[in-house]
Scaffold this motif. Sequence first.
Motif, mmCIF file in Angstrom:
data_model
loop_
_atom_site.group_PDB
_atom_site.id
_atom_site.type_symbol
_atom_site.label_atom_id
_atom_site.label_comp_id
_atom_site.label_asym_id
_atom_site.label_seq_id
_atom_site.Cartn_x
_atom_site.Cartn_y
_atom_site.Cartn_z
ATOM 1 N N VAL A 101 0.845 -0.917 0.149
ATOM 2 C CA VAL A 101 -0.125 0.118 0.169
ATOM 3 C C VAL A 101 1.164 0.811 -0.339
ATOM 4 C CG1 VAL A 101 -1.557 1.429 1.504
ATOM 5 C CG2 VAL A 101 -1.727 -1.171 0.924
ATOM 6 N N THR A 102 1.640 1.697 0.647
ATOM 7 C CA THR A 102 2.631 2.259 0.912
ATOM 8 C C THR A 102 3.269 2.640 -0.895
ATOM 9 O OG1 THR A 102 3.605 1.299 3.175
ATOM 10 C CG2 THR A 102 4.884 3.520 1.898
ATOM 11 N N THR A 103 3.587 1.456 -1.344
ATOM 12 C CA THR A 103 4.502 1.597 -3.318
ATOM 13 C C THR A 103 3.047 2.218 -3.788
ATOM 14 O OG1 THR A 103 5.513 -0.468 -2.165
ATOM 15 C CG2 THR A 103 5.722 0.729 -4.649
ATOM 16 N N LEU A 104 2.374 1.722 -3.565
ATOM 17 C CA LEU A 104 1.110 2.229 -4.514
ATOM 18 C C LEU A 104 0.759 4.039 -3.963
ATOM 19 C CD1 LEU A 104 -0.851 0.728 -6.740
ATOM 20 C CD2 LEU A 104 -2.755 1.652 -4.574
ATOM 21 N N GLY A 105 1.294 4.264 -3.028
ATOM 22 C CA GLY A 105 1.142 5.320 -2.060
ATOM 23 C C GLY A 105 2.331 5.979 -3.104
ATOM 24 N N TYR A 106 2.862 5.911 -2.907
ATOM 25 C CA TYR A 106 4.668 6.837 -3.353
ATOM 26 C C TYR A 106 4.694 6.222 -4.928
ATOM 27 C CZ TYR A 106 5.735 7.669 0.760
ATOM 28 O OH TYR A 106 6.810 8.052 2.093
ATOM 29 N N PHE A 107 3.546 5.483 -5.381
ATOM 30 C CA PHE A 107 3.969 5.547 -7.291
ATOM 31 C C PHE A 107 3.039 6.589 -7.605
ATOM 32 C CE2 PHE A 107 0.920 3.725 -10.333
ATOM 33 C CZ PHE A 107 1.556 3.343 -11.435
ATOM 34 N N ILE A 108 1.371 6.677 -6.573
ATOM 35 C CA ILE A 108 0.832 7.571 -6.821
ATOM 36 C C ILE A 108 0.812 8.880 -6.988
ATOM 37 C CG2 ILE A 108 -1.799 8.422 -7.026
ATOM 38 C CD1 ILE A 108 -3.050 6.258 -6.429
ATOM 39 N N LEU A 109 1.686 9.373 -6.195
ATOM 40 C CA LEU A 109 1.979 10.945 -5.749
ATOM 41 C C LEU A 109 3.128 11.012 -6.782
ATOM 42 C CD1 LEU A 109 1.493 12.996 -3.354
ATOM 43 C CD2 LEU A 109 4.361 12.002 -2.821
ATOM 44 N N ALA A 110 4.016 10.295 -6.804
ATOM 45 C CA ALA A 110 5.126 10.859 -8.331
ATOM 46 C C ALA A 110 4.653 10.342 -9.319
ATOM 47 C CB ALA A 110 5.808 9.330 -8.105
ATOM 48 N N CYS A 111 3.482 9.661 -9.873
ATOM 49 C CA CYS A 111 3.308 9.663 -10.982
ATOM 50 C C CYS A 111 2.391 11.341 -11.709
ATOM 51 C CB CYS A 111 1.859 9.109 -11.417
ATOM 52 S SG CYS A 111 2.049 7.333 -11.380
ATOM 53 N N PHE A 112 2.045 12.131 -10.023
ATOM 54 C CA PHE A 112 0.906 12.925 -10.505
ATOM 55 C C PHE A 112 1.925 14.445 -10.485
ATOM 56 C CE2 PHE A 112 -2.846 11.421 -9.035
ATOM 57 C CZ PHE A 112 -3.919 11.845 -9.622
ATOM 58 N N ILE A 113 3.306 14.017 -9.606
ATOM 59 C CA ILE A 113 4.444 15.032 -9.536
ATOM 60 C C ILE A 113 5.112 15.249 -11.694
ATOM 61 C CG2 ILE A 113 6.573 15.667 -8.352
ATOM 62 C CD1 ILE A 113 5.151 15.090 -5.995
ATOM 63 N N GLY A 114 5.320 13.948 -11.626
ATOM 64 C CA GLY A 114 5.930 13.580 -13.058
ATOM 65 C C GLY A 114 4.646 14.665 -14.225
ATOM 66 N N TYR A 115 3.164 14.042 -13.827
ATOM 67 C CA TYR A 115 2.883 14.808 -14.672
ATOM 68 C C TYR A 115 2.274 15.885 -15.188
ATOM 69 C CZ TYR A 115 -1.927 16.186 -17.111
ATOM 70 O OH TYR A 115 -3.196 16.881 -17.065
ATOM 71 N N PHE A 116 2.677 17.114 -13.256
ATOM 72 C CA PHE A 116 2.503 18.717 -13.594
ATOM 73 C C PHE A 116 4.464 18.894 -13.996
ATOM 74 C CE2 PHE A 116 -0.513 17.863 -10.908
ATOM 75 C CZ PHE A 116 -1.881 17.979 -10.974
ATOM 76 N N PHE A 117 4.710 18.576 -14.064
ATOM 77 C CA PHE A 117 6.381 18.737 -14.204
ATOM 78 C C PHE A 117 6.578 18.707 -15.551
ATOM 79 C CE2 PHE A 117 9.367 16.761 -10.773
ATOM 80 C CZ PHE A 117 8.911 18.654 -9.589
ATOM 81 N N LEU A 118 6.279 17.693 -16.594
ATOM 82 C CA LEU A 118 5.926 17.177 -17.875
ATOM 83 C C LEU A 118 5.023 18.277 -18.842
ATOM 84 C CD1 LEU A 118 8.155 15.415 -19.812
ATOM 85 C CD2 LEU A 118 5.708 13.474 -19.769
ATOM 86 N N LYS A 119 4.090 18.376 -17.907
ATOM 87 C CA LYS A 119 3.051 19.410 -18.655
ATOM 88 C C LYS A 119 3.499 20.669 -18.414
ATOM 89 C CE LYS A 119 -1.502 19.132 -19.352
ATOM 90 N NZ LYS A 119 -2.420 18.601 -21.037
ATOM 91 N N THR A 120 3.982 20.905 -17.972
ATOM 92 C CA THR A 120 4.305 22.188 -17.801
ATOM 93 C C THR A 120 5.754 22.814 -17.920
ATOM 94 O OG1 THR A 120 4.922 21.988 -15.729
ATOM 95 C CG2 THR A 120 2.633 22.963 -15.839
ATOM 96 N N ARG A 121 6.004 21.615 -19.150
ATOM 97 C CA ARG A 121 7.874 21.618 -19.492
ATOM 98 C C ARG A 121 7.131 22.125 -20.338
ATOM 99 N NH1 ARG A 121 12.437 18.313 -18.727
ATOM 100 N NH2 ARG A 121 13.788 19.679 -20.755
ATOM 101 N N GLU A 122 8.172 22.938 -21.258
ATOM 102 C CA GLU A 122 8.460 23.712 -22.813
ATOM 103 C C GLU A 122 9.382 22.094 -23.272
ATOM 104 O OE1 GLU A 122 9.345 27.615 -22.632
ATOM 105 O OE2 GLU A 122 8.377 27.682 -24.448
ATOM 106 N N ILE A 123 8.918 21.235 -24.403
ATOM 107 C CA ILE A 123 9.404 20.056 -24.464
ATOM 108 C C ILE A 123 10.613 20.909 -25.326
ATOM 109 C CG2 ILE A 123 9.359 18.005 -26.236
ATOM 110 C CD1 ILE A 123 8.067 17.749 -23.446
ATOM 111 N N ALA A 124 10.083 21.904 -26.179
ATOM 112 C CA ALA A 124 11.304 22.010 -27.397
ATOM 113 C C ALA A 124 12.081 23.030 -26.783
ATOM 114 C CB ALA A 124 10.767 22.390 -28.876
ATOM 115 N N ALA A 125 12.506 23.206 -25.535
ATOM 116 C CA ALA A 125 13.097 24.426 -24.907
ATOM 117 C C ALA A 125 14.331 24.343 -24.943
ATOM 118 C CB ALA A 125 12.637 24.797 -23.883
#
Lengths: 628, 354
Positions: free
Chosen positions: A604-628
């Motif tokens: 359960v702990t792993t699942l929790g951190y997995f979800i957290l990491a996914c969301f943080i990663g998502y926001f990082f990627l989403k707000t990143r200028e890929i071509a910059a």
Amino acid sequence: MTLQPEDFWSFSEWLLRPGAFLESALLQGVALLILAVLLGLVIGYIVSAVRYGPGEAFYAVAGVLRDLFTRDLPGTAPRRVYALARLAFKEAIRRRILFVIGLFAVGLLLAGWYLDPTSDDPARLYISFVLTATNYLILMLALFISCFSLPADIKSRTIYTIVTKPVRATEIVLGRIFGFTAVGTLLLVPMGLLSYLFVTRGLDHTHTVASIEELGDGRFVGETSYDRFHRHEFTIDAEGNGLAESERGHRHVVTKVGDEFIVGDPEGALRARVPQYGGLQFLNRQGLPDTQGIDVGYEHIRGGYGSGGLSRFIGRTIGPRRIEHGYIEGGTLCAAIFTFDEITPDKYPDGLPLEMKLRVFRTYKGDIVTGVRGTVTVRNPQNQAIESEPFPFVAQEYQVDETELPIEFDGTAGGESRTLNLFEDLVDENGHVEIVVRCSDPGQYLGLTQGDVYLRPRESTFGWNMTKAYFSIWLQMVMVIAFGVMFSTTLSGPVAMIATFVLVLLGFSAESVYDTRYYIDRGQTMGGGPIESLIRTFRQDAMTVELDIQSTPLKIIQGIDSVAVYTLDAVVTSLPNLPKMLGTAEYVASGFDVFGALLLRHTVTTLGYFILACFIGYFFLKTREIAA
Amino acid sequence: METDPVAVAERPAPTSPDATASQVVIETRNLSKIYRDFWGRKKVQALNSLDIEIRQGEIFGLLGPNGSGKSTTIKLILGLLFPTSGRVLVFDKDASETSKNERVGYLPEESYLYKFLTAEETLDFYGRLFNMSAADRQRRVDELIKMVGLERARYRQLREFSKGMTRRVGLAQALINDPDLILLDEPTTGLDPIGTREMKDLILSLRDAGKTILLCSHQLADVQDVCDRVAILHQGELKELGRVEDLLKVQDVTEVHARGLSEQAKAEIADVIRRHGGQLQSMDNPTTTMEDLFLNIVRESEERPGHRRAAALPPDASGNPPASGNPPANPAALPPSAESPADRSSKSSGDAPS
């Protein structure tokens, strides 16, 4: 292996901590989630305020959130995630990552030379070696494969062809994590099989009969040959069946077939005991109830702070929670009373298989050969006048004492001596029974904790136990991969790797941080925070002496240190407790079945951190200028 | 492929003759992009207040020297970059929306593909990214591999591919979803003349199939051959925007192309022009482009392998027009070529030595 109080928690107790909700894992998880969301919003707002101005920034942050819930989460398609995961998998495979398995096999072969064959407990040595080696190797691999792939794609611009397809940021993050997890699994499975073979084959040996002597009544005593740096003594009964003495954690069956004596394979080296623990109550020298046994001043181990959860973090509970051995003195009314429940004839058809791992504290040398003696008494919890005659035993230090209490034995019931039946006389209507441990040698002490006296209703298989230990390694791997991918969405490969590594390292050293904070909280001089300990290092001051500095600079230094330590405390409190997960290896090495509740907690702990990491990663990627 | 030179110059806008009435596919509004360094200091103004509209069914060219903001514009349209100010709308959606990509195909400047995949795996992978079913992917991958002519390299890893082959795979992946809007960043770089010709033919056929195409290039010949409208960028500013023929046509010059005229007839025509007050600038056999020449040579050598003896050709052996020809870029700029290259270009007459 000394079980800590938190190890006895069932899954729901751990999750909710009835009666102490501040310690609950659920609360900690929710608090972490809320904190992450708030922090994310604030940082996101600040960054976009710098980029677009304060008014626009509000819409930008809101837009990203809206996108997540209205578009990207519902739009996440399993097929795309699968495609991206397959790509990550293929990439790793075609970079010949599977060579690592060969490397691991070679490592095992070399290790065979160095593992001490004269060790008292070779099984523990072999098992903890393979498990620790696999664990660190896999975590390192997870670190490498997860941190470099996405930055490499961004650098080589192959990511352009991905993000210009209808691919959501969620899918990129999930795809990577799943792909690398598949790679890691592909590595872990053969490693596990190799380890299993290494341990079972490595410990396998046999002896021949070196000397044999016939006793008059058809029985034999003898000695096996000296192999693998040890030999066994054995006796064979009139029917021709015998058992060798336990040596190096195992024994052999010796049988007489015709005139031949055959020594069997080693037994008992690789075990997976499934224990049933009971509640523990001490009696002090006067025979009065006491929560702790006698403190022999032998061990004051700090640590175990982590199980306090948020309650420790906000300062509601203070102090280490590591369990200490309670001692009972011989020749007094001291006793340790264990209450076991759910004692049924179905579960224990042949009696109670009782096992004890006792420590001994001697106040005088005594008879060092026979050891310190004690007794075990079975008692009815509701009517304490009904109890068995004491079963005597000799404490075997550093080994597990195994006895089987029969179903019928002599005892006293209300002053009258008669034969008692375990289930009829001693087990009360709730299925409870008490087992009382006493020390018989006056002036000597027996030490134990709650986890040291237990019933063993059944045994699991060693292979299954190894599988569970590997599953725990697998969970740690998933966690590291998730963090690695999370960082690699925004940092370059090497930086992402260092960030993940620091995270893991902090997770491992959480208890030291808690310890430092504990002393700062208590105002006790114990080395202090980072700056103070640096000064101590240069001045060559011991940890416990007062720092000889003027009071104003000292206050400033300690002020800065407190901020640093409290911040670090907050950070490590929010990190996964990796040492705990690594600790499953200890169960296997000690021959105990890894508790299902423990594994479920880790999952359960792993699942929790997995979800957290996914969301943080998502926001990082989403707000990143890929071509910059 | 257009064979009639006149048709190229005067071809009507294909799917919808009235461009203003057709749907706007890409719209940029006051689009600006400033590149900043880590500290937020301005490094370069890559694009300044760009306003363009690209309509359905047209081939739109972004022209300009290196560093003029072409690639920046394309990346802004794709959402790979975020505008500093202004907006980009693609199919009426903001460029940052992922769902617009369902209808978009993008061929990057270089083919940024996974070198460890085979051609087929690559296309299959991109097909999956469009959530296509296995059967759809299979069909589409077969079609595209055939279309770009990579049947024989289908199961080879891209790391073994030549640049031109990689380019073809790149093009195929851009078309995997049968997109309505295709963005091509320097589509002809790295291609040999045949490849270039094929690429141009493909662009035209895509347009004829109703697709909208935006391409950026600094190779004027590409743009001029295929584009309906062009925008010329320089240092991030829009310098010129309009239909190609309008931009290239020299209004007061008439070009006459004819075959088989006697000297007398030519003199009569010159006379006619003079009589109507015109001034005869040149009347000559038209030149062809270097590209056409090369193409003819290659085509001929494919028909008759062996050493080609150009000198043995009779100068007037020309029986066939160039198989593929385009008018000179600007009639006014035609050199009054004395040594007519057309003679050499017309060697495909069948008189080549065998």
